[in-house]
Design a protein around this motif. Structure first.
Motif, short mmCIF file in Angstrom:
data_model
loop_
_atom_site.label_atom_id
_atom_site.label_comp_id
_atom_site.label_asym_id
_atom_site.label_seq_id
_atom_site.Cartn_x
_atom_site.Cartn_y
_atom_site.Cartn_z
N ASP A 165 0.88 -1.37 -0.09
CA ASP A 165 -0.06 -0.04 -0.10
C ASP A 165 0.84 1.31 0.03
OD1 ASP A 165 -2.27 -1.22 0.05
OD2 ASP A 165 -2.49 -1.59 2.15
N ARG A 166 1.88 1.27 0.59
CA ARG A 166 2.90 2.55 0.91
C ARG A 166 3.25 2.82 -0.70
NH1 ARG A 166 6.66 5.13 4.02
NH2 ARG A 166 5.69 4.12 5.73
N GLY B 26 3.01 11.05 -6.74
CA GLY B 26 3.75 11.62 -7.69
C GLY B 26 5.52 11.62 -7.35
N LYS B 27 5.68 10.60 -6.46
CA LYS B 27 6.95 10.43 -6.00
C LYS B 27 7.98 9.69 -6.93
CE LYS B 27 6.39 12.38 -1.80
NZ LYS B 27 7.03 13.40 -1.37
N SER B 28 9.14 9.81 -7.11
CA SER B 28 9.64 9.11 -8.08
C SER B 28 10.24 7.68 -7.35
CB SER B 28 11.10 9.90 -8.21
OG SER B 28 11.94 9.82 -7.31
N ILE C 121 10.79 6.68 -3.33
CA ILE C 121 9.80 5.80 -2.85
C ILE C 121 10.75 4.38 -2.01
CG2 ILE C 121 8.21 3.78 -3.04
CD1 ILE C 121 7.05 5.47 -5.63
N LEU C 122 11.88 4.16 -2.91
CA LEU C 122 12.77 3.37 -2.33
C LEU C 122 13.59 3.96 -0.98
CD1 LEU C 122 14.36 1.88 -5.66
CD2 LEU C 122 12.82 0.62 -4.04
N LYS D 228 13.48 4.33 5.66
CA LYS D 228 13.63 5.34 6.87
C LYS D 228 12.60 4.99 8.00
CE LYS D 228 14.12 9.46 3.82
NZ LYS D 228 13.44 10.51 3.24
N LYS D 229 13.24 4.94 9.21
CA LYS D 229 12.45 4.50 10.19
C LYS D 229 11.19 5.22 10.45
CE LYS D 229 15.97 2.13 12.80
NZ LYS D 229 16.39 1.84 14.45
#
Length: 772
Positions: A372-373, A381-383, A387-388, A393-394
């Motif tokens: 889902d994330r 619209g994130k690249s 996203i990766l 990131k905690k």
């Protein structure tokens, strides 16, 4: 004296003038009030409900999922409201409402004149004047939030008008019923039926006096007086209700005093979609109903809304058996997970085994892209790079654990790896003669593991496929369980069945030698004998057989290797197919939805069983006889022994006892390559049940067959479940023999053959006990 008299008479016209002025003002005030009410009734200050909406108030009604034993096991809703009738309301509940909210309810016509005068005279310090009818009007037809005193005043006038209309159109009993059916008790509890079940896990008819008083007390303000957040305040409010009941002689002073000392007794049972029993099967029914609604429009051409039309879905599920199935999975998987975790402590690629770094990266990346994330960030619209990075990131999250959910700080990529470390399980149980599914568990926790492994998921089925090979040989070649074949290495040569090279299966325990009866060979899951059988009958007849038994065969290759269970098949298909043997060779398509009714009780759908004659009664019985050997002297024989379950391990779990079944049981264990999947299919005459256990990925598995086999991973769940079923006499699960044809030409009693061939235990069991 005379002068004084003249002076007094001189004041009379002035007094009369004041009196006339007063009456004029009073009359104008009355007319103004009447005009305001008249204008309000005409809709000048906002629309009022018309007669149709008063007769048929438009409210979203929850669709109920009902078990075969009459229990509501789930709902679909926009608002969790299920209406009930006045006769279903206990007397104490009604009395508590009258005493607390409107003591003169039966004496007024919607507006309590005495109460209104009191409220005006004392400016509300001695209680308000809102009647039950007015409160119903407020709940049903007007906005409950006014931004100013003027708006609230207009709203109050509307409530008075609607309250009088309600009183003209409905009986007092109907008004009380609507009031109870409408109020929002919070925590997805709209109406008394939902509130009763959510706060006390019982129907309204079962409420006792103090429980009724607590729920009525919540009418004052369900947000403030909510037992989850404010138990002390709720206790005080409940006791106020009890005092009101004593004041108006509904209970005695002695009863009031004794009830005030009792605890609230709340048994919070939430009804959201992730909780309660049958979460996986409820989600499957949701999909089923959406398709049904598309295919079955209303007479006016519109479509049913499963979230608001108040449908009743009558299922074949048994609420007790469903609960026992879930308890069995929880007990065993939570236990065996401990050993799985221990084995992974020294596994450098945990939770995966025997894969390269590249393969591991592919698994994790695929999981990220399905999450889902990923979908949400993609919408923003994130690249792909962003996203990766976000997965590393905690972030704060709540994660699953068998002891209860844990709040923690973890990177999303680590959470994916964490969730993959958990063993999954599924289970389905059905009546072979009718096709009625009695229990359906698609996983270990729907909130955290939503993928349903009963019908949606398909996995390699291992040796649980072998009975289909044996059944084909029996049906086509009239073979007997007592016929013998050599237990020696066997190869099917290149070119046959399109093989590119010789196919030479090995026995899992490496044992060879001697002659084995078919019964002994199946009991001990001997691969070489199964290979000889499929070479005799050919793969195509076996595929044709399982297809007739409801198995989707388009992806099953026409190759001899299918005899050892290389095909991917769902648990749903397997249970339906096995049931054919218990039902004397007749396949009955598994059914879950028995009928569907609308909110008025009109039947919209009635299931018609789909049946198909597959094999003869004799062939079915002989195959069952073969599978009885599995639990008598084979990989399933632990069901017969007192050491079948480690009682110390299962202490305080669902079961704390060995199985020690003595009744006829036909079954088959199954273990796939590298111990990726563990299966057990078990049958008694009127119940067929299948269990699968494994990881989400095939590389998530035990390191040894001792733990990774079907007899260790899956069979104990079947045993726990069946013990619970047998301990509940209301279920009437059979302990009888399987039905035997009146004329049987194939011998099944191998003891009649010379030397009693095949009934001993010459081969070692290739599956071992689970000892934590």
């Amino acid at each position: 004296m005379e002068a004084k008299t003249i002076k007094k008479k001189g004041n009379q016209p002035e007094n009369k003038k004041h009196i006339k002025t007063f009456w004029k003002i009073f009359g104008v005030g009355i007319l103004l009030i009447l005009l305001i009410f008249l204008l309000a009734s005409w809709g000048v200050f906002g629309s009022l409900p018309d007669e149709t909406s008063l007769e048929n108030p438009e409210k979203d009604l929850a669709t109920q999922i009902i078990s075969s034993d009459g229990q509501v096991i789930g709902k679909f809703f926009k608002e969790n409201r299920t209406p009930i009738q006045y006769e279903d309301l206990p007397e104490d509940l009604v009395n508590a409402l009258i005493a607390t909210e409107d003591a003169r309810f039966y004496d007024h016509s919607g507006i309590d004149g005495k109460g209104t005068l009191r409220a005006v005279a004392f400016l509300g310090t001695r209680g308000g004047a809102s009647t039950i009818s007015q409160q119903l009007a407020k709940q049903f037809f007007t906005d409950q939030v006014a931004s100013s005193k003027l708006e609230r005043g207009v709203q109050k006038i509307k409530e008075w008008i609607i309250a009088t209309r309600l009183e003209r159109r409905y009986t007092k009993e109907e008004i009380i019923t609507m009031y109870f059916n409408t109020y929002d008790f919070l925590n997805l509890a709209i109406g008394i039926e939902s509130a009763s079940n959510i706060y006390f896990d019982k129907s309204p008819q079962e409420l006792n006096l103090q429980e009724s008083a607590m729920l009525v007390g919540m009418f004052k303000n369900s947000s403030l007086y909510n037992p989850k957040r404010n138990p002390e305040g709720v206790m005080n409010r409940r006791n106020v209700v009890l005092s009101q009941m004593e004041k108006y002689d509904f209970i005695t002073e002695k009863e009031r005093d004794s009830l005030r000392e009792l605890p609230l007794g709340v048994k919070f049972t939430p009804q959201d979609h992730d909780k309660g029993i049958g979460t996986y099967v409820r989600e499957y029914i949701r999909g089923y109903m959406k398709q049904w609604a598309k295919d079955n429009p209303k007479p006016d051409g519109s479509f049913y809304d499963i979230n608001s039309d108040g449908l009743k879905i009558y299922t074949t599920l048994d609420s007790k058996m469903q609960l026992y199935a879930e308890q069995a999975i929880d007990a065993h998987i939570a236990n065996i997970q401990k050993q799985f975790t221990i084995q992974n402590e020294k596994n450098k690629t945990a939770p995966f085994r025997d894969i390269t770094q590249e393969e591991e990266d592919q698994i994790l990346e695929s999981a990220m892209r399905r999450s889902d994330r990923w979908r949400e960030l993609k919408k923003q619209g994130k690249s792909e790079k962003e996203i990766l990075e976000s997965f590393r990131k905690k972030t704060e999250m709540t994660i699953f654990a068998w002891g209860g959910d844990i709040d923690t700080l973890m990177t999303p990529i680590d959470s994916i790896r964490y969730y993959k470390s958990f063993l999954r399980a599924s289970m389905m149980s059905m009546t072979p003669q009718t096709g009625e599914i009695k229990a359906w568990v698609g996983g270990v926790n729907y909130k955290h593991f939503k993928y349903d492994m009963v019908k949606t998921g398909k996995r390699q089925i291992g040796s649980t496929f072998k009975p289909f090979v044996y059944a084909t040989a029996i049906d086509q070649m009239h073979m007997s369980p007592c016929d013998t074949l050599p237990n020696t290495p066997y190869c099917i040569p290149t070119g046959k069945y399109g093989l590119l090279k010789d196919w030479c299966p090995k026995n899992s325990d490496g044992s060879y030698g001697g002659m084995l009866t078919l019964k002994r060979a199946l009991a001990n899951s001997v691969n070489t004998v199964t290979a000889r059988l499929i070479d005799r009958v050919g793969p195509r007849p076996v595929i044709d057989l399982v297809e007739k038994m409801g198995v989707e065969s388009k992806d099953i290759p026409e190759a001899p290797s299918i005899a050892l269970g290389t095909a991917d098949i769902s648990l749903y298909e397997m249970v339906g197919a096995y049931s054919t043997f218990a039902n004397e060779g007749v396949y009955v398509k598994p059914i879950l939805v028995q009928r569907i009714e609308d909110k008025n009780g009109t039947i919209l759908f009635q299931n018609v069983p789909e049946t198909k004659d597959v094999i003869s009664k004799e062939s079915a019985y002989v195959t069952v006889s073969l599978m009885e050997g599995v639990t008598q002297a084979g990989s399933g024989q632990r069901l017969r022994h007192s050491w079948a379950t480690n009682t110390a391990t299962y202490k305080n779990a669902v079961t704390g006892y060995p199985y020690e079944f003595t009744n006829p049981i036909a079954g088959k264990t199954g273990t796939t390559q590298n111990n990726s999947d563990g299966w057990f299919m078990g049958m008694v005459p009127n119940l067929a049940t299948g269990v699968w256990v494994g990881g989400e990925d095939r590389s998530v598995r035990f390191s040894s067959t001792a733990y990774g086999q079907g007899a260790t991973m899956a069979l104990p769940i079947w045993g726990i479940y069946m013990r619970k079923c047998y301990e509940d006499p209301s279920l009437d699960v059979s302990k009888n023999n399987f039905s035997k044809p009146s004329k049987l030409s194939i011998e099944t009693d191998c003891a009649k053959y010379s030397g009693g061939s095949g009934e001993g235990n010459e081969l070692p069991d290739d599956e071992f006990d689970f000892t934590p």
